[in-house]
Design a protein around this motif. Sequence first.
Motif, short mmCIF file in Angstrom:
data_model
loop_
_atom_site.label_atom_id
_atom_site.label_comp_id
_atom_site.label_asym_id
_atom_site.label_seq_id
_atom_site.Cartn_x
_atom_site.Cartn_y
_atom_site.Cartn_z
N TRP A 188 -7.09 -4.34 -6.51
CA TRP A 188 -6.54 -2.98 -6.55
C TRP A 188 -7.59 -2.06 -5.95
O TRP A 188 -8.71 -1.97 -6.44
N ARG A 189 -7.24 -1.38 -4.84
CA ARG A 189 -8.16 -0.43 -4.20
C ARG A 189 -7.49 0.94 -4.18
O ARG A 189 -6.28 1.04 -4.03
N TRP A 190 -8.31 1.98 -4.27
CA TRP A 190 -7.76 3.32 -4.16
C TRP A 190 -8.78 4.27 -3.55
O TRP A 190 -9.97 4.08 -3.66
N TRP A 191 -8.22 5.25 -2.84
CA TRP A 191 -9.00 6.28 -2.19
C TRP A 191 -8.58 7.62 -2.78
O TRP A 191 -7.39 7.94 -2.83
N LYS A 192 -9.55 8.40 -3.20
CA LYS A 192 -9.28 9.73 -3.74
C LYS A 192 -9.07 10.67 -2.56
O LYS A 192 -9.93 10.80 -1.69
N GLN A 247 -0.29 0.99 -14.78
CA GLN A 247 -0.72 1.76 -13.63
C GLN A 247 -0.05 1.25 -12.35
O GLN A 247 0.40 2.03 -11.52
N LEU A 248 0.04 -0.07 -12.22
CA LEU A 248 0.72 -0.66 -11.06
C LEU A 248 2.19 -0.22 -11.02
O LEU A 248 2.71 0.15 -9.96
N ALA A 288 0.86 -1.18 0.00
CA ALA A 288 0.00 0.00 0.00
C ALA A 288 0.89 1.23 0.00
O ALA A 288 2.04 1.19 0.44
N GLY A 289 0.36 2.33 -0.50
CA GLY A 289 1.11 3.57 -0.48
C GLY A 289 0.41 4.67 -1.25
O GLY A 289 -0.59 4.45 -1.93
N GLN A 316 -3.96 0.52 -2.49
CA GLN A 316 -3.72 -0.73 -1.79
C GLN A 316 -3.79 -1.83 -2.84
O GLN A 316 -4.69 -1.84 -3.69
N PHE A 317 -2.83 -2.76 -2.79
CA PHE A 317 -2.73 -3.80 -3.81
C PHE A 317 -2.52 -5.15 -3.15
O PHE A 317 -1.66 -5.29 -2.29
#
Length: 189
Positions: A35-39, A70-71, A13-14, A25-26
């Motif tokens: 694959w998760r992401w927070w704006k 993207q990763l 994560a980062g 978060q991966f």
Amino acid sequence: MASLLDEILFETAGQGPPPSKDFYQFFITKNEVIWRWWKISGRTEFRGTPPEEIKMFHHNFLDDSRFQEQLAVVFGNKILEYTLGLCRRHFDYLERLPDQLLLKILSYMSIQDVGRLSQTSSRFKKICNSEEIWKLTVLGHCDMITEDMEMLAKAMGWKNIFFKFYYKNEHVNMASPAEEEDKANTASP
């Protein structure tokens, strides 16, 4: 060997690279890539935005070059290469063994091989420099560990005891392969 694999094979994560402040978060599980992401933004229209998520099977990830790019942008090429290897079922079983089993295996290895192994990963560096492995190494060179040895080990460490009392004595009588070859050449008429 498959029983050695946890459900989650890899996780990281980062924060995304600048100027983005988004958080990622991966995960790689036995079957999926997640694959998760927070704006993260100071703008009001993004406040309260729930995290987003993409899940796909390994074979789909291997075919999705945009996702791979993207990763790599977020976590780097080494993480991408490692991920591709896991999705291709290239597992590092040695890295996944429990510490106690690794310590037992290491106790049968030469000091030089233990030193080389310690340079391969941070986990192996920790294990190869642990007091436990050096205590096992000293025990392999003597019949028993006395109370005096335990007290000395508390003061100076098992690794130091090994190199001070056992390693020198072991190598005084041993010649290197090059020295053995020189002896053989000078002995020949």
